[in-house]
Design a protein around this motif. Structure first.
Motif, short mmCIF file in Angstrom:
data_model
loop_
_atom_site.label_atom_id
_atom_site.label_comp_id
_atom_site.label_asym_id
_atom_site.label_seq_id
_atom_site.Cartn_x
_atom_site.Cartn_y
_atom_site.Cartn_z
N ASP A 38 0.84 -1.20 0.00
CA ASP A 38 0.00 0.00 0.00
C ASP A 38 0.87 1.25 0.00
O ASP A 38 0.59 2.22 -0.71
CB ASP A 38 -0.93 0.01 1.21
CG ASP A 38 -2.02 -1.05 1.14
OD1 ASP A 38 -2.27 -1.57 0.04
OD2 ASP A 38 -2.59 -1.37 2.21
N ARG A 39 1.92 1.23 0.80
CA ARG A 39 2.83 2.38 0.88
C ARG A 39 3.53 2.59 -0.48
O ARG A 39 3.67 3.72 -0.94
CB ARG A 39 3.86 2.15 1.98
CG ARG A 39 4.64 3.39 2.33
CD ARG A 39 5.52 3.19 3.56
NE ARG A 39 4.71 2.91 4.73
CZ ARG A 39 4.81 1.80 5.47
NH1 ARG A 39 5.68 0.88 5.17
NH2 ARG A 39 4.04 1.62 6.52
N LEU A 41 2.39 1.79 -3.44
CA LEU A 41 1.40 2.33 -4.36
C LEU A 41 1.21 3.83 -4.14
O LEU A 41 1.13 4.60 -5.09
CB LEU A 41 0.07 1.60 -4.18
CG LEU A 41 -1.05 1.98 -5.14
CD1 LEU A 41 -0.64 1.69 -6.58
CD2 LEU A 41 -2.32 1.23 -4.78
N LYS A 42 1.18 4.26 -2.88
CA LYS A 42 1.04 5.68 -2.58
C LYS A 42 2.24 6.48 -3.08
O LYS A 42 2.11 7.57 -3.62
CB LYS A 42 0.86 5.90 -1.07
CG LYS A 42 -0.49 5.46 -0.55
CD LYS A 42 -0.58 5.63 0.95
CE LYS A 42 -1.87 5.06 1.49
NZ LYS A 42 -1.94 5.13 2.95
N CYS A 44 4.25 5.65 -5.58
CA CYS A 44 4.18 5.68 -7.04
C CYS A 44 3.19 6.74 -7.51
O CYS A 44 3.46 7.48 -8.46
CB CYS A 44 3.81 4.31 -7.59
SG CYS A 44 5.09 3.07 -7.42
N ASP A 45 2.06 6.81 -6.84
CA ASP A 45 1.05 7.81 -7.18
C ASP A 45 1.61 9.22 -6.94
O ASP A 45 1.44 10.12 -7.77
CB ASP A 45 -0.21 7.59 -6.35
CG ASP A 45 -1.30 8.58 -6.69
OD1 ASP A 45 -1.62 8.72 -7.89
OD2 ASP A 45 -1.82 9.22 -5.74
N LEU A 46 2.30 9.41 -5.83
CA LEU A 46 2.89 10.70 -5.53
C LEU A 46 3.94 11.08 -6.57
O LEU A 46 3.98 12.22 -7.05
CB LEU A 46 3.52 10.69 -4.13
CG LEU A 46 4.23 11.96 -3.68
CD1 LEU A 46 3.24 13.12 -3.60
CD2 LEU A 46 4.89 11.74 -2.33
N ALA A 48 4.07 10.10 -9.64
CA ALA A 48 3.37 10.42 -10.89
C ALA A 48 2.79 11.82 -10.84
O ALA A 48 2.89 12.58 -11.81
CB ALA A 48 2.26 9.39 -11.15
N ARG A 49 2.20 12.18 -9.71
CA ARG A 49 1.64 13.53 -9.57
C ARG A 49 2.71 14.60 -9.58
O ARG A 49 2.46 15.73 -10.00
CB ARG A 49 0.79 13.63 -8.31
CG ARG A 49 -0.56 12.93 -8.46
CD ARG A 49 -1.49 13.17 -7.30
NE ARG A 49 -1.12 12.30 -6.19
CZ ARG A 49 -0.92 12.72 -4.94
NH1 ARG A 49 -1.04 13.97 -4.63
NH2 ARG A 49 -0.58 11.86 -4.01
N GLU A 53 8.29 10.92 -13.79
CA GLU A 53 8.51 10.19 -15.05
C GLU A 53 8.85 11.17 -16.19
O GLU A 53 9.77 10.91 -16.96
CB GLU A 53 7.26 9.38 -15.40
CG GLU A 53 7.45 8.43 -16.56
CD GLU A 53 8.40 7.30 -16.23
OE1 GLU A 53 9.08 6.82 -17.16
OE2 GLU A 53 8.46 6.87 -15.07
#
Length: 110
Positions: A38-39, A41-42, A44-46, A48-49, A53
């Protein structure tokens, strides 16, 4: 996983002794693994935001341009003939294909 979850020793009261509670629960390692996923995934999302990349792509493009310019300057400094200079793209393409077939080259030790 089935197991003991608590043990309480009672000194006084109507039924003195040890009260043991058993229950089913997720194994601690499995729970920790899930929390780590879960950590991740968070994060990776951060990333990306934040545009990490896109920044990596931009960095790779800049590095490619620098290497291209350095290669051209080196070829100019060698004062190759027109025939030799015309062979450079074919030679480089063959070398790069060969390196790709061998796998990613190792970086030199620092």
């Amino acid at each position: 996983m089935w197991g003991m979850t608590s043990e309480v020793e009672r000194q006084r009261g109507e039924f003195p002794g040890v009260d043991t509670t058993y229950s089913a629960a997720v194994n601690g390692w499995v729970r920790l693994y899930g929390e780590e996923r879960d950590r991740l995934l968070k994060m990776c999302d951060l990333a990306a935001r934040m545009g990490v990349e896109e920044r990596l792509v931009t960095l790779a493009e800049v590095q490619t341009k620098i290497m291209y310019e350095a290669m051209n300057r080196a070829l100019d400094a060698l004062e190759l003939t027109a025939a030799q200079r015309a062979r450079v793209p074919d030679v480089m393409a063959g070398l790069l294909r060969g390196m790709a077939a061998e796998g990613r080259p190792e970086l030199p030790a620092a």
